[in-house]
Scaffold this motif. Structure first.
Motif, short mmCIF file in Angstrom:
data_model
loop_
_atom_site.label_atom_id
_atom_site.label_comp_id
_atom_site.label_asym_id
_atom_site.label_seq_id
_atom_site.Cartn_x
_atom_site.Cartn_y
_atom_site.Cartn_z
N PRO A 146 0.81 -1.23 0.00
CA PRO A 146 0.00 0.00 0.00
C PRO A 146 0.84 1.28 0.00
O PRO A 146 0.48 2.26 -0.64
N LEU A 147 1.98 1.25 0.70
CA LEU A 147 2.83 2.43 0.74
C LEU A 147 3.58 2.59 -0.57
O LEU A 147 3.73 3.71 -1.08
N VAL A 148 4.07 1.51 -1.15
CA VAL A 148 4.78 1.58 -2.44
C VAL A 148 3.86 2.14 -3.52
O VAL A 148 4.27 2.95 -4.35
N GLU A 149 2.60 1.74 -3.49
CA GLU A 149 1.66 2.16 -4.54
C GLU A 149 1.26 3.63 -4.41
O GLU A 149 0.97 4.28 -5.41
N ARG A 150 1.28 4.17 -3.21
CA ARG A 150 0.71 5.51 -3.02
C ARG A 150 1.73 6.58 -2.70
O ARG A 150 1.38 7.76 -2.63
N ILE A 151 2.98 6.21 -2.48
CA ILE A 151 3.97 7.22 -2.17
C ILE A 151 4.25 8.06 -3.41
O ILE A 151 4.45 7.54 -4.51
N ASP A 152 4.24 9.39 -3.28
CA ASP A 152 4.38 10.27 -4.44
C ASP A 152 5.56 11.23 -4.32
O ASP A 152 5.70 12.15 -5.11
N HIS A 153 6.40 11.06 -3.30
CA HIS A 153 7.59 11.90 -3.18
C HIS A 153 8.67 11.08 -2.49
O HIS A 153 8.39 10.07 -1.85
N GLU A 154 9.90 11.52 -2.65
CA GLU A 154 11.01 10.77 -2.09
C GLU A 154 10.90 10.71 -0.58
O GLU A 154 10.86 11.74 0.09
N PRO A 155 10.84 9.52 0.00
CA PRO A 155 10.64 9.42 1.44
C PRO A 155 11.93 9.67 2.21
O PRO A 155 13.03 9.49 1.70
N LYS A 156 11.76 10.11 3.45
CA LYS A 156 12.89 10.24 4.35
C LYS A 156 12.66 9.29 5.51
O LYS A 156 11.58 9.28 6.09
N TRP A 157 13.63 8.45 5.80
CA TRP A 157 13.43 7.46 6.83
C TRP A 157 14.59 7.48 7.81
O TRP A 157 15.68 7.97 7.51
N THR A 158 14.33 6.97 8.98
CA THR A 158 15.36 6.81 10.01
C THR A 158 15.96 5.42 9.86
O THR A 158 15.25 4.43 9.82
N ASP A 159 17.28 5.37 9.78
CA ASP A 159 17.96 4.11 9.53
C ASP A 159 18.31 3.44 10.86
O ASP A 159 19.18 3.90 11.60
N LEU A 160 17.61 2.36 11.16
CA LEU A 160 17.87 1.59 12.38
C LEU A 160 18.71 0.34 12.11
O LEU A 160 18.95 -0.44 13.04
N THR A 161 19.13 0.15 10.87
CA THR A 161 19.83 -1.10 10.55
C THR A 161 21.13 -1.28 11.34
O THR A 161 21.44 -2.42 11.74
N PRO A 162 21.92 -0.22 11.61
CA PRO A 162 23.12 -0.47 12.43
C PRO A 162 22.77 -0.95 13.83
O PRO A 162 23.52 -1.73 14.42
#
Length: 1014
Positions: A146-162
């Motif tokens: 649902p998010l992939v289909e409706r996102i219309d601008h470059e997202p900014k996310w917090t990287d928790l992978t480390p």
């Protein structure tokens, strides 16, 4: 930080306000499969992070039951979503495939939209396609449909992978920063991440300070009772140290938070942090601030955006920086040491082609020139000349910019002091080529256009001081010494010298120019380029006497279409542009001595220029990039055989090459002083030896060792010892081989000649503190003094007479010497790791070996930290196991090895950087760096690692003397430096300014002697 909302952040002794009861600040959506353990632990940290007086505690809902276990809970979940202000999505592969996460996200998008949806990446990838300006649905693996289909601008996310990848994540230096990123929006639109981070660190600092003060008070009472104040003073010092440590950690964490949006400030804060306290957290912040260029380029200082999104079309060098003109007629000036670029707005329409017939096919403008300080700038377009003045205006001046209408203008120049403007044009009525000079000193620019009214002819209205005709189709103008001006016609290949005052020719006759040559700014020299696919050569032509100089300018095989674009007036550097980067080449008087810098960091570099004596600048898409060629040896090119191998015309040869795809390298460095550049030697398995800055070593004529691989050992700053596999050796003096080291084989004969023939191969040669250490195929040690005067000591290996070691070109990383030369570690094939005491070996003892663990593929030694440091550490071994696991072991004493738990898929390339205590492993075309103490991944470098046969090897990466050497597709890049002092110097150069009080996070005061000040 700048533009920060100011409020009190210091906590008090009173408890924080209770959480809200009418709803939730956020709803945390996560996959139980991916984050079933991590999400609850992180949730607890989130709730405890921001504790302030009169500020309600956070209330974040976390469903611990899960819809997967009880789908009938949806109605209850929906009510929780309705009462929540934000949705925090833990994005992961599990979340992307979870229908229950998709249901929660879909509800939120239907009822709340994307503005209140916060994404925290815990695993997988989120990829935004910059070309199509949409999410890359194929490469993105962490977002629900649902998010992939409706996102219309470059997202900014917090990287928790480390954090997610490490069981000790609660102690990770990034933890405060990422928590603050998520908490800030929950506190309201006017609250910044820096505020939340400052409040957290201030609370920790205040609590620690209170404890210290209590202890100090008790200490004072105790001291008074016994008549001594030592305890009280010690506790006071500890309190001050605690406050300083918290300030340093806040600076480091804030540097990480602002790195993406404000890299210059991030660099300044990281330097301030390390100057106050040098520990794992502050060193990690400094490392990331220095290596944050995209992509990583060791020579790229920084890139800056031209203000107001103006598109730069061309730039020209000044004595201090660059000047330029944009696509819409604006003028730009940038002195890198004075801050951001400045712009003079113009009102002209976009320019077209410059010049008439003979000016060069396809040539587009504008042509730009500026005074030495960049205060006066002139640029050519298809209608005339735009002139601008930066800085103070002359007395009575009212105009900073004007346009001089003069169709047919082909070239422009400004005198170094900015008092005269020179213009070359083709008169459309007479068809004659003309040159004119205009006096600018003390004049308002508006007067240049309005003298005696607008009805006068253009030439009269321009108020030329002097005019002259020329037979040349002028393409370049340059002011020279002795009040002269050089006038060039590149198409005709002719140059003439004229008087600056009268514009009449001097006694010097016309000079023929090389075809297709590029001039230096003064037109005194011209550069041409010849390329045959394997080699690229720049030739410098001096017009006064016709003399020439040449230098090879190696171009990476991945870069195509080389073209010489600039040469400086000192004739020491030429600049070659390719389709994918720039190559700066040194052109020394001695053609055997030259250096090369391969520059990247911006896409499609255009308008490149050489600035001063040690900088390169280029404009591209509204950005200016600045590189440095100072205080470094540049890059070491690959030998010719490597190029032949890469194109299928040949292959590396020589004993122990172990690679049908081309030669492999053994690297060695030597640094006489910490502040001096390190000397670099590269010995290839095809027998080629290159000493950086000195050229290729040629063995004596008729030498039986020509073409054989040679192990390099630095004797001192000027001499190198080259050891053959059978124990012969050659000594270099400068860049040439001084001759066979007579009798050297006799020094090691007892070990090589009198032992088993299978052992008689030298596989490693390294410099220790005072000696030269050779290791043979059976791990026998041969220790001789650096002066090569005494008989070598031989210590048999512990594994008998069966060869277990191969030469370094084939199996690197199996022999390691400690920084202080006290131990050597050997990792023989199919046998346990061994460590030898070299001090005991130097005394002639033979019982020097100890067993330190199971069989491993690679070993590195880390020297002991100073005992004066609070976190003193003994010498340690970093090993790469047969199972590809990296482990930390003690050099002496009992204890099992500690696994560093470096999660992810990484290759077997490994180097250890002792300064910042990092392990480097191969990650495709990048190097991934991990903290030795915690195993946390702290950063990466996009190095474009070169592998002729597609397999990167351990000897493609080498760390020594405070720098990192990487074998790439053009040779060996030597510019990355990782000692604290070198990284501080680089961070200050990249920032381009000194810190201010406004840069400091709340709760931290700018020090009396700020970092990055002279």
């Amino acid at each position: 930080m700048t533009d920060r909302t100011v409020r009190s952040l210091l906590p008090t002794n009173r408890a924080s306000a209770p959480p809200r009861t009418d709803g939730y600040d956020a709803f945390l959506s996560y996959s139980r499969d991916s984050d079933g353990e991590f999400a609850p632990a992180f949730h607890a940290q989130l709730l405890d992070f921001d504790k302030r007086e009169d500020v309600p505690d956070l209330n974040v809902f976390l469903d611990r039951t899960g819809l997967a276990n009880n789908p009938s809970l949806w109605d209850a979940i929906e009510r929780k979503l309705e009462r929540s202000d934000y949705l925090i999505l833990f994005a992961s592969e599990g979340a992307a495939s979870s229908k229950y996460v998709a249901k929660e996200v879909a509800w939120w998008l239907d009822h709340r939209g994307t503005e209140t949806l916060l994404v925290a990446l815990t695993s997988g990838k989120i990829v935004w396609d910059q070309t199509s300006n949409e999410i890359d649905a194929i490469s993105t693996t962490a977002l629900p449909a649902p998010l992939v289909e409706r996102i219309d601008h470059e997202p900014k996310w917090t990287d928790l992978t480390p954090l997610r990848q490490r069981r000790f994540w609660r102690h990770h230096p990034y933890r405060p920063g990422v928590l603050a990123e998520l908490v800030a929006p929950l506190r309201g639109p006017d609250i910044s991440t820096e505020e939340i981070l400052s409040a957290h660190i201030a609370r920790q600092s205040s609590a620690g300070l209170r404890n210290r003060l209590v202890n100090m008070a008790l200490g004072v009472m105790l001291a008074l009772s016994i008549g001594a104040f030592a305890f009280a003073e010690r506790e006071a010092d500890r309190a001050n140290e605690a406050v300083n440590a918290n300030a340093a950690h806040l600076l480091g964490a804030t540097s990480h938070v602002v790195q993406q949006d404000d890299p210059a400030t991030a660099q300044l804060l990281a330097v301030e942090a390390v100057e106050r306290l040098r520990d794992g957290q502050t060193r990690t912040a400094l490392f990331n601030a220095v290596t944050a260029n995209e992509p990583a380029d060791p020579y790229l200082l920084r890139t800056v955006d031209v203000p107001e999104e103006t598109g730069l079309a061309d730039v020209a060098p000044t004595a201090t920086g660059v000047v330029g003109r944009t696509e819409t007629g604006d003028l730009v000036r940038w002195n890198p040491d004075d801050g951001a670029p400045t712009v003079l707005r113009g009102d002209r329409t976009p320019f077209g082609s410059v010049g008439g017939p003979g000016s060069g096919a396809g040539r587009t403008g504008p042509v730009v020139s500026g005074s030495a300080d960049g205060a006066v700038v002139a640029a050519v377009d298809d209608l005339g000349v735009t002139v601008g003045r930066f800085g103070p205006l002359p007395e009575g001046g009212t105009s900073r910019q004007t346009h001089l209408d003069l169709p047919g203008t082909t070239a422009v120049a400004v005198t170094p002091d900015g008092d005269t403007l020179l213009i070359a044009w083709r008169d459309p009525e007479s068809g004659r080529n003309r040159i004119g000079s205009i006096n600018l000193a003390g004049r308002d620019l508006a007067v240049l256009e309005s003298d005696d009214g607008a009805q006068r002819a253009p030439e009269q209205r321009l108020a030329f001081r002097s005019k002259a005709e020329t037979d040349l189709e002028v393409t370049s103008l340059a002011v020279g010494s002795s009040r002269t001006v050089a006038v060039a016609d590149t198409a005709a290949g002719t140059l003439e010298i004229r008087s600056l005052d009268s514009l009449e020719p001097t006694g010097t006759g016309p000079v023929d120019l090389p075809e297709g040559a590029i001039p230096s700014p003064s037109l005194r020299d011209w550069a041409t380029l010849a390329s045959d696919g394997d080699t690229t050569t720049v030739t410098l032509h001096h017009w006064a006497d016709g003399s020439v100089r040449t230098a090879e300018c190696p171009v990476p095989r991945a870069w195509a279409e080389p073209e010489v674009v600039a040469v400086d007036d000192a004739t020491t550097r030429a600049l070659v542009a390719t389709d994918n980067g720039l190559v700066a080449c040194e052109i020394g008087a001695d053609t055997d001595v030259h250096r090369t810098w391969h520059l990247s960091g911006i896409r499609r570099p255009g308008s490149p220029v050489l600035v001063g004596v040690d900088r390169v600048a280029a404009a591209s898409d509204g950005r200016i990039a600045l590189w440095s060629t100072a205080d470094t040896h540049g890059d070491v090119p690959l030998p010719g055989a490597a190029g032949a191998a890469a194109t299928g015309r040949g292959a590396g040869s020589g004993s122990g090459a172990g690679s049908p795809g081309g030669p492999t390298a053994v690297l060695a460095t030597f640094r006489a002083e910490p502040t001096l550049p390190a000397g670099t030697a590269v010995s290839w398995s095809d027998g080629t030896v290159m000493i950086h800055g000195l050229g290729t070593v040629e063995l004596p004529a008729g030498s039986p060792d020509a073409g054989r691989p040679l192990l390099p050992v630095w004797l001192d700053a000027d001499r190198l010892l080259l050891v053959t596999p059978d124990g012969d050796a050659y000594r270099t003096q400068g860049g040439t081989a001084a001759g066979y080291e007579a009798g050297f084989r006799d020094l090691v004969a007892r070990g090589l000649d009198q032992g088993d023939p299978g052992c008689a191969t030298i596989v490693s040669a390294q410099r220790t503190r005072d000696d030269v250490l050779l290791v043979d195929a059976c791990s026998g040690l041969h220790v001789l003094d650096a002066g090569l005067q005494e008989q070598a000591l031989y210590v048999p290996g512990p594994l008998g007479t069966t060869p277990r070691l191969a030469p370094e070109w084939a199996e690197p990383g199996r022999v390691a010497v400690a920084d202080d030369g006290s131990e050597v570690a050997v990792a023989p094939r199919d046998f346990s790791l061994r460590v030898a005491d070299l001090d005991a070996a130097a005394r002639g003892e033979t019982d020097v070996w100890t067993v330190r663990g199971s069989s491993v593929d690679q070993v590195r030694l880390i020297g002991a930290r100073s005992s004066a440091e609070e976190t003193a550490q003994p010498e340690r071994l970093v090993t790469l196991g047969l199972d590809s696991k990296v482990r930390l072991r003690a050099v002496t004493g009992p204890g099992d090895p500690e696994g560093l738990d470096l999660t992810g898929t990484y290759g077997d390339v490994m180097a250890v950087l002792p300064g910042p205590d990092l392990v480097a492993r191969n990650q495709g075309e990048a190097l991934a760096f991990f903290d030795i103490e915690t195993g946390q991944k702290v950063g990466a470098l996009a190095t474009r690692l070169y592998a002729p046969d597609g397999r990167v090897r351990a000897n493609d990466v080498y760390a020594g003397d405070g720098q990192l050497l990487v074998v790439q597709d053009h040779g060996v890049t030597t510019g990355w430096t990782f000692s604290d002092d070198q990284m501080i110097a680089r961070a200050c150069a990249m920032a381009g300014r000194t810190p201010t009080a406004q840069d400091m996070p709340d709760g931290v005061t700018l020090s009396d002697t700020p970092a990055c000040t002279d």
